[in-house]
Design a protein around this motif. Structure first.
Motif, PDB file in Angstrom:
ATOM      1  N   GLU A  42       0.774  -1.015   0.063  1.00  0.00           N
ATOM      2  CA  GLU A  42       0.021   0.215  -0.183  1.00  0.00           C
ATOM      3  C   GLU A  42       0.823   1.281   0.102  1.00  0.00           C
ATOM      4  N   PHE A  43       1.888   1.169   0.813  1.00  0.00           N
ATOM      5  CA  PHE A  43       2.685   2.429   0.915  1.00  0.00           C
ATOM      6  C   PHE A  43       3.412   2.752  -0.176  1.00  0.00           C
ATOM      7  N   THR A  44       3.722   1.479  -1.135  1.00  0.00           N
ATOM      8  CA  THR A  44       4.688   1.639  -2.382  1.00  0.00           C
ATOM      9  C   THR A  44       3.546   2.267  -3.566  1.00  0.00           C
ATOM     10  N   THR A  45       2.533   1.431  -3.657  1.00  0.00           N
ATOM     11  CA  THR A  45       1.625   1.923  -4.641  1.00  0.00           C
ATOM     12  C   THR A  45       1.147   3.145  -4.599  1.00  0.00           C
ATOM     13  N   VAL A  46       0.707   3.746  -3.370  1.00  0.00           N
ATOM     14  CA  VAL A  46       0.236   5.283  -3.238  1.00  0.00           C
ATOM     15  C   VAL A  46       1.198   6.084  -3.578  1.00  0.00           C
ATOM     16  N   ARG A  47       2.384   5.749  -3.292  1.00  0.00           N
ATOM     17  CA  ARG A  47       3.491   6.739  -3.747  1.00  0.00           C
ATOM     18  C   ARG A  47       3.840   6.949  -5.039  1.00  0.00           C
ATOM     19  N   ALA A  48       3.587   5.589  -5.688  1.00  0.00           N
ATOM     20  CA  ALA A  48       3.608   5.630  -7.242  1.00  0.00           C
ATOM     21  C   ALA A  48       2.640   6.560  -7.950  1.00  0.00           C
ATOM     22  N   CYS A  49       1.413   6.369  -7.291  1.00  0.00           N
ATOM     23  CA  CYS A  49       0.425   7.350  -7.687  1.00  0.00           C
ATOM     24  C   CYS A  49       0.959   8.985  -7.321  1.00  0.00           C
ATOM     25  N   ALA A  50       1.482   9.205  -6.204  1.00  0.00           N
ATOM     26  CA  ALA A  50       1.648  10.714  -6.013  1.00  0.00           C
ATOM     27  C   ALA A  50       2.820  10.967  -7.228  1.00  0.00           C
ATOM     28  N   ARG A  51       3.862  10.118  -7.456  1.00  0.00           N
ATOM     29  CA  ARG A  51       4.748  10.503  -8.480  1.00  0.00           C
ATOM     30  C   ARG A  51       4.212  10.652 -10.027  1.00  0.00           C
ATOM     31  N   ARG A  52       3.036  10.058 -10.202  1.00  0.00           N
ATOM     32  CA  ARG A  52       2.234  10.319 -11.358  1.00  0.00           C
ATOM     33  C   ARG A  52       1.721  11.851 -11.226  1.00  0.00           C
ATOM     34  N   ALA A  53       1.241  11.988 -10.027  1.00  0.00           N
ATOM     35  CA  ALA A  53       0.558  13.231  -9.896  1.00  0.00           C
ATOM     36  C   ALA A  53       1.763  14.346 -10.021  1.00  0.00           C
ATOM     37  N   PHE A  54       2.819  14.147  -9.458  1.00  0.00           N
ATOM     38  CA  PHE A  54       4.012  15.209  -9.451  1.00  0.00           C
ATOM     39  C   PHE A  54       4.038  15.210 -11.187  1.00  0.00           C
ATOM     40  N   ALA A  55       4.290  14.347 -11.781  1.00  0.00           N
ATOM     41  CA  ALA A  55       4.513  14.631 -13.276  1.00  0.00           C
ATOM     42  C   ALA A  55       3.327  15.445 -13.883  1.00  0.00           C
ATOM     43  N   ALA A  56       2.220  15.207 -13.381  1.00  0.00           N
ATOM     44  CA  ALA A  56       1.038  15.996 -14.017  1.00  0.00           C
ATOM     45  C   ALA A  56       1.226  17.428 -13.759  1.00  0.00           C
ATOM     46  N   LEU A  57       1.884  17.856 -12.395  1.00  0.00           N
ATOM     47  CA  LEU A  57       2.153  19.280 -12.155  1.00  0.00           C
ATOM     48  C   LEU A  57       3.721  19.762 -12.767  1.00  0.00           C
ATOM     49  N   GLY A  58       4.228  18.877 -13.430  1.00  0.00           N
ATOM     50  CA  GLY A  58       5.657  19.119 -14.050  1.00  0.00           C
ATOM     51  C   GLY A  58       6.725  19.201 -12.922  1.00  0.00           C
ATOM     52  N   LEU A  59       6.454  18.389 -12.143  1.00  0.00           N
ATOM     53  CA  LEU A  59       7.535  18.155 -10.986  1.00  0.00           C
ATOM     54  C   LEU A  59       8.419  16.787 -11.208  1.00  0.00           C
ATOM     55  N   PRO A  60       9.360  16.816 -10.659  1.00  0.00           N
ATOM     56  CA  PRO A  60      10.215  15.730 -10.627  1.00  0.00           C
ATOM     57  C   PRO A  60       9.789  14.760  -9.768  1.00  0.00           C
ATOM     58  N   PRO A  61       9.883  13.393  -9.754  1.00  0.00           N
ATOM     59  CA  PRO A  61       9.635  12.182  -9.122  1.00  0.00           C
ATOM     60  C   PRO A  61      10.114  12.005  -7.719  1.00  0.00           C
ATOM     61  N   GLY A  62      10.041  12.997  -6.944  1.00  0.00           N
ATOM     62  CA  GLY A  62      10.803  13.100  -5.517  1.00  0.00           C
ATOM     63  C   GLY A  62      10.135  11.801  -4.649  1.00  0.00           C
ATOM     64  N   PRO A  63      10.688  11.962  -3.436  1.00  0.00           N
ATOM     65  CA  PRO A  63      10.093  11.092  -2.301  1.00  0.00           C
ATOM     66  C   PRO A  63       8.990  11.634  -1.606  1.00  0.00           C
ATOM     67  N   VAL A  64       8.044  10.930  -1.021  1.00  0.00           N
ATOM     68  CA  VAL A  64       6.897  11.247  -0.334  1.00  0.00           C
ATOM     69  C   VAL A  64       7.173  10.554   1.045  1.00  0.00           C
ATOM     70  N   LEU A  65       7.607  11.577   1.955  1.00  0.00           N
ATOM     71  CA  LEU A  65       8.155  10.890   3.159  1.00  0.00           C
ATOM     72  C   LEU A  65       7.064  11.179   4.094  1.00  0.00           C
ATOM     73  N   PRO A  66       6.682  10.255   5.301  1.00  0.00           N
ATOM     74  CA  PRO A  66       5.691  10.716   6.244  1.00  0.00           C
ATOM     75  C   PRO A  66       6.226  11.369   7.204  1.00  0.00           C
ATOM     76  N   GLY A  67       5.326  12.568   7.577  1.00  0.00           N
ATOM     77  CA  GLY A  67       5.913  13.400   8.805  1.00  0.00           C
ATOM     78  C   GLY A  67       4.975  13.232   9.926  1.00  0.00           C
ATOM     79  N   VAL A  68       4.584  14.513  10.466  1.00  0.00           N
ATOM     80  CA  VAL A  68       4.037  14.135  11.724  1.00  0.00           C
ATOM     81  C   VAL A  68       2.550  13.435  11.618  1.00  0.00           C
ATOM     82  N   ARG A  69       2.369  12.557  12.576  1.00  0.00           N
ATOM     83  CA  ARG A  69       0.930  11.731  12.330  1.00  0.00           C
ATOM     84  C   ARG A  69       0.903  11.084  11.013  1.00  0.00           C
ATOM     85  N   ASN A  70       2.140  10.865  10.405  1.00  0.00           N
ATOM     86  CA  ASN A  70       2.155  10.254   9.149  1.00  0.00           C
ATOM     87  C   ASN A  70       1.658  11.073   8.057  1.00  0.00           C
TER      88      ASN A  70
END
Length: 255
Positions: A42-70
Protein backbone atom coordinates in the motif's frame (compact mmCIF):
# COMPACT_ATOMS: atom_id res chain seq x y z
CA UNK A 1 -13.17 7.31 -9.63
CA UNK A 2 -11.79 10.35 -7.87
CA UNK A 3 -11.59 12.76 -10.81
CA UNK A 4 -15.29 13.69 -10.65
CA UNK A 5 -14.93 14.80 -7.01
CA UNK A 6 -12.06 17.26 -7.50
CA UNK A 7 -11.83 20.96 -8.31
CA UNK A 8 -10.25 21.74 -11.70
CA UNK A 9 -7.04 22.99 -10.07
CA UNK A 10 -6.19 19.51 -8.74
CA UNK A 11 -4.27 16.70 -10.45
CA UNK A 12 -4.69 13.08 -9.49
CA UNK A 13 -3.61 9.51 -9.97
CA UNK A 14 -5.31 6.34 -8.76
CA UNK A 15 -4.82 2.59 -8.96
CA UNK A 16 -7.18 -0.27 -8.22
CA UNK A 17 -5.34 -2.83 -6.14
CA UNK A 18 -1.58 -3.48 -6.07
CA UNK A 19 0.66 -2.06 -8.80
CA UNK A 20 3.43 -4.59 -9.55
CA UNK A 21 5.43 -1.89 -11.36
CA UNK A 22 5.51 0.48 -8.35
CA UNK A 23 8.88 1.04 -6.70
CA UNK A 24 10.05 2.96 -3.66
CA UNK A 25 12.80 5.55 -3.75
CA UNK A 26 15.80 4.95 -1.45
CA UNK A 27 14.67 7.66 0.99
CA UNK A 28 11.31 5.91 1.43
CA UNK A 29 12.62 2.39 2.02
CA UNK A 30 13.48 2.80 5.75
CA UNK A 31 9.88 3.72 6.58
CA UNK A 32 8.58 0.26 5.63
CA UNK A 33 11.71 -1.83 6.17
CA UNK A 34 10.02 -3.81 8.95
CA UNK A 35 6.46 -3.61 7.60
CA UNK A 36 4.33 -6.60 6.65
CA UNK A 37 3.84 -7.24 2.94
CA UNK A 38 0.39 -5.66 2.76
CA UNK A 39 1.50 -2.43 4.43
CA UNK A 40 4.58 -2.23 2.22
CA UNK A 41 2.51 -2.72 -0.94
CA UNK A 42 0.00 0.00 0.00
CA UNK A 43 2.79 2.40 0.95
CA UNK A 44 4.57 1.72 -2.34
CA UNK A 45 1.57 1.88 -4.68
CA UNK A 46 0.15 5.08 -3.25
CA UNK A 47 3.56 6.75 -3.64
CA UNK A 48 3.67 5.62 -7.24
CA UNK A 49 0.32 7.41 -7.61
CA UNK A 50 1.83 10.52 -6.01
CA UNK A 51 4.74 10.50 -8.48
CA UNK A 52 2.31 10.29 -11.39
CA UNK A 53 0.56 13.33 -9.91
CA UNK A 54 3.94 15.09 -9.57
CA UNK A 55 4.45 14.54 -13.31
CA UNK A 56 1.03 16.05 -14.03
CA UNK A 57 2.19 19.17 -12.16
CA UNK A 58 5.47 19.23 -14.08
CA UNK A 59 7.51 18.21 -11.03
CA UNK A 60 10.32 15.62 -10.76
CA UNK A 61 9.52 12.23 -9.14
CA UNK A 62 10.75 12.95 -5.62
CA UNK A 63 10.19 10.96 -2.42
CA UNK A 64 7.03 11.30 -0.33
CA UNK A 65 8.08 10.84 3.29
CA UNK A 66 5.73 10.59 6.28
CA UNK A 67 5.78 13.50 8.70
CA UNK A 68 3.93 14.21 11.95
CA UNK A 69 1.08 11.74 12.40
CA UNK A 70 2.24 10.14 9.14
CA UNK A 71 0.94 13.09 7.11
CA UNK A 72 2.81 13.15 3.77
CA UNK A 73 5.45 15.83 3.36
CA UNK A 74 5.02 17.54 0.01
CA UNK A 75 7.49 19.72 -1.92
CA UNK A 76 7.40 23.45 -1.20
CA UNK A 77 4.50 25.11 -2.94
CA UNK A 78 2.48 21.90 -3.24
CA UNK A 79 -0.51 20.64 -1.24
CA UNK A 80 -1.94 17.17 -1.44
CA UNK A 81 -3.47 14.10 0.11
CA UNK A 82 -3.15 10.33 -0.28
CA UNK A 83 -5.40 7.45 0.64
CA UNK A 84 -5.59 3.69 0.33
CA UNK A 85 -7.98 0.91 1.28
CA UNK A 86 -8.63 -2.64 0.11
CA UNK A 87 -8.65 -2.46 -3.67
CA UNK A 88 -7.89 1.24 -4.13
CA UNK A 89 -5.02 3.75 -3.83
CA UNK A 90 -5.04 7.44 -4.85
CA UNK A 91 -3.08 10.68 -4.58
CA UNK A 92 -4.29 14.21 -5.32
CA UNK A 93 -2.05 17.30 -5.60
CA UNK A 94 -2.33 21.00 -6.44
CA UNK A 95 -0.25 24.13 -6.42
CA UNK A 96 -0.54 25.96 -3.11
CA UNK A 97 -1.39 29.11 -5.05
CA UNK A 98 -4.54 27.33 -6.31
CA UNK A 99 -5.68 25.28 -3.30
CA UNK A 100 -4.83 25.79 0.36
CA UNK A 101 -5.41 22.15 1.31
CA UNK A 102 -6.75 18.86 -0.02
CA UNK A 103 -8.28 16.00 1.93
CA UNK A 104 -9.22 12.66 0.38
CA UNK A 105 -10.24 9.36 1.92
CA UNK A 106 -11.20 5.96 0.54
CA UNK A 107 -12.99 3.21 2.45
CA UNK A 108 -14.60 -0.11 1.62
CA UNK A 109 -18.34 0.39 1.25
CA UNK A 110 -19.02 -1.86 4.24
CA UNK A 111 -20.54 -1.21 7.68
CA UNK A 112 -18.24 0.08 10.40
CA UNK A 113 -17.21 -2.35 13.13
CA UNK A 114 -19.43 -2.33 16.22
CA UNK A 115 -18.90 0.67 18.47
CA UNK A 116 -17.02 2.83 15.95
CA UNK A 117 -20.01 4.90 14.83
CA UNK A 118 -20.75 6.06 18.37
CA UNK A 119 -17.09 6.95 18.85
CA UNK A 120 -16.81 9.15 15.75
CA UNK A 121 -20.24 10.74 15.34
CA UNK A 122 -22.54 13.30 16.91
CA UNK A 123 -26.17 12.52 17.81
CA UNK A 124 -27.40 14.99 15.20
CA UNK A 125 -25.36 13.32 12.48
CA UNK A 126 -26.76 9.91 13.34
CA UNK A 127 -30.30 11.29 13.36
CA UNK A 128 -29.92 12.94 9.95
CA UNK A 129 -28.61 9.71 8.46
CA UNK A 130 -31.26 7.54 10.09
CA UNK A 131 -28.69 5.76 12.23
CA UNK A 132 -30.48 6.08 15.54
CA UNK A 133 -31.25 2.40 16.04
CA UNK A 134 -29.80 -1.01 15.27
CA UNK A 135 -28.79 -1.41 11.64
CA UNK A 136 -31.09 -3.58 9.57
CA UNK A 137 -29.59 -6.42 7.54
CA UNK A 138 -27.87 -5.37 4.37
CA UNK A 139 -30.17 -5.73 1.32
CA UNK A 140 -29.55 -8.48 -1.18
CA UNK A 141 -28.76 -7.41 -4.74
CA UNK A 142 -28.76 -3.88 -6.10
CA UNK A 143 -26.33 -1.24 -4.87
CA UNK A 144 -25.81 -0.09 -1.32
CA UNK A 145 -24.16 2.85 0.37
CA UNK A 146 -23.20 2.34 4.00
CA UNK A 147 -24.06 5.64 5.61
CA UNK A 148 -22.02 4.99 8.74
CA UNK A 149 -18.87 4.32 6.69
CA UNK A 150 -19.63 7.34 4.50
CA UNK A 151 -19.73 9.53 7.59
CA UNK A 152 -16.42 8.10 8.81
CA UNK A 153 -14.80 8.74 5.43
CA UNK A 154 -16.03 12.33 5.33
CA UNK A 155 -14.61 12.92 8.83
CA UNK A 156 -11.24 11.59 7.66
CA UNK A 157 -11.28 13.92 4.66
CA UNK A 158 -12.08 16.83 6.99
CA UNK A 159 -9.11 16.04 9.23
CA UNK A 160 -6.76 15.67 6.24
CA UNK A 161 -7.87 19.14 5.10
CA UNK A 162 -7.72 20.72 8.56
CA UNK A 163 -4.32 19.57 9.79
CA UNK A 164 -2.17 21.06 6.98
CA UNK A 165 -4.00 24.39 7.30
CA UNK A 166 -3.88 24.79 11.08
CA UNK A 167 -1.28 22.30 12.33
CA UNK A 168 -3.57 21.40 15.23
CA UNK A 169 -5.62 18.35 16.12
CA UNK A 170 -9.32 18.14 15.32
CA UNK A 171 -11.44 15.55 17.11
CA UNK A 172 -14.12 13.54 15.31
CA UNK A 173 -16.74 15.29 17.45
CA UNK A 174 -15.53 18.77 16.48
CA UNK A 175 -16.89 18.55 12.93
CA UNK A 176 -20.65 18.30 12.31
CA UNK A 177 -21.29 16.81 8.86
CA UNK A 178 -24.44 17.09 6.77
CA UNK A 179 -24.94 15.25 3.46
CA UNK A 180 -26.89 16.76 0.58
CA UNK A 181 -28.73 15.52 -2.48
CA UNK A 182 -31.83 13.89 -0.98
CA UNK A 183 -33.58 13.14 2.30
CA UNK A 184 -30.76 10.77 3.23
CA UNK A 185 -27.94 12.70 1.60
CA UNK A 186 -27.68 10.73 -1.63
CA UNK A 187 -28.02 11.54 -5.29
CA UNK A 188 -28.82 8.39 -7.22
CA UNK A 189 -30.16 7.20 -10.54
CA UNK A 190 -33.00 5.19 -9.06
CA UNK A 191 -33.95 2.89 -6.22
CA UNK A 192 -35.50 2.99 -2.79
CA UNK A 193 -34.52 4.38 0.58
CA UNK A 194 -33.98 2.37 3.73
CA UNK A 195 -34.08 3.80 7.25
CA UNK A 196 -30.92 1.98 8.32
CA UNK A 197 -27.18 2.21 7.65
CA UNK A 198 -27.48 1.65 3.90
CA UNK A 199 -29.16 3.13 0.85
CA UNK A 200 -30.16 0.69 -1.86
CA UNK A 201 -30.03 1.72 -5.49
CA UNK A 202 -30.98 -0.20 -8.60
CA UNK A 203 -28.94 1.88 -11.06
CA UNK A 204 -25.76 0.48 -12.55
CA UNK A 205 -23.65 3.61 -12.13
CA UNK A 206 -22.04 5.08 -9.06
CA UNK A 207 -23.89 6.81 -6.25
CA UNK A 208 -22.71 10.30 -5.39
CA UNK A 209 -23.47 13.45 -3.45
CA UNK A 210 -22.04 16.39 -1.55
CA UNK A 211 -21.44 17.21 2.10
CA UNK A 212 -20.76 20.15 4.37
CA UNK A 213 -18.64 19.97 7.53
CA UNK A 214 -19.30 22.67 10.12
CA UNK A 215 -16.31 23.06 12.43
CA UNK A 216 -17.45 23.37 16.03
CA UNK A 217 -14.09 24.77 17.15
CA UNK A 218 -13.14 27.17 14.35
CA UNK A 219 -9.60 28.53 14.19
CA UNK A 220 -7.75 31.04 12.07
CA UNK A 221 -5.08 30.13 9.56
CA UNK A 222 -1.69 31.83 9.97
CA UNK A 223 -2.84 34.29 7.30
CA UNK A 224 -5.87 35.23 9.37
CA UNK A 225 -8.68 33.44 7.49
CA UNK A 226 -11.19 31.79 9.82
CA UNK A 227 -11.65 28.08 9.09
CA UNK A 228 -15.19 27.20 10.13
CA UNK A 229 -16.58 25.08 7.29
CA UNK A 230 -15.53 22.67 4.56
CA UNK A 231 -17.51 21.46 1.57
CA UNK A 232 -16.81 18.23 -0.24
CA UNK A 233 -18.08 15.54 -2.57
CA UNK A 234 -18.42 11.78 -2.25
CA UNK A 235 -18.83 8.79 -4.51
CA UNK A 236 -19.64 5.11 -4.05
CA UNK A 237 -18.61 2.85 -6.92
CA UNK A 238 -17.09 -0.61 -7.36
CA UNK A 239 -17.56 -1.34 -3.65
CA UNK A 240 -15.46 1.67 -2.60
CA UNK A 241 -16.44 4.95 -0.94
CA UNK A 242 -14.33 8.01 -1.75
CA UNK A 243 -14.64 11.49 -0.21
CA UNK A 244 -12.76 14.62 -1.26
CA UNK A 245 -12.35 18.22 -0.11
CA UNK A 246 -10.48 20.97 -1.92
CA UNK A 247 -9.97 24.17 0.09
CA UNK A 248 -9.54 27.24 -2.17
CA UNK A 249 -6.45 29.33 -1.62
CA UNK A 250 -7.03 32.86 -0.34
CA UNK A 251 -7.34 35.31 -3.19
CA UNK A 252 -5.44 38.60 -3.14
CA UNK A 253 -7.74 41.52 -3.89
CA UNK A 254 -6.06 43.97 -6.32
CA UNK A 255 -5.63 47.47 -4.93
Amino acid sequence: MIESLLPPEAVWAEHFGPDPSARLLPEEEPHVAQAVARRREEFTTVRACARRAFAALGLPPGPVLPGVRNAPRWPAGVVGSMTHCDGYRAAVLARATDLAAIGIDAEPDLPLPDGVLEAISLPGERARLGLGGPAAPRPHGGRTVCRDRLLFSAKEAVYKSWYPLLGTELDFHEADISFHGGPDGTERAGGTERADSTVRTEGTGGVSGTFTARILRPEREPGGRLVEEFTGRWLSERGILVTAIGVPAPRTVPR
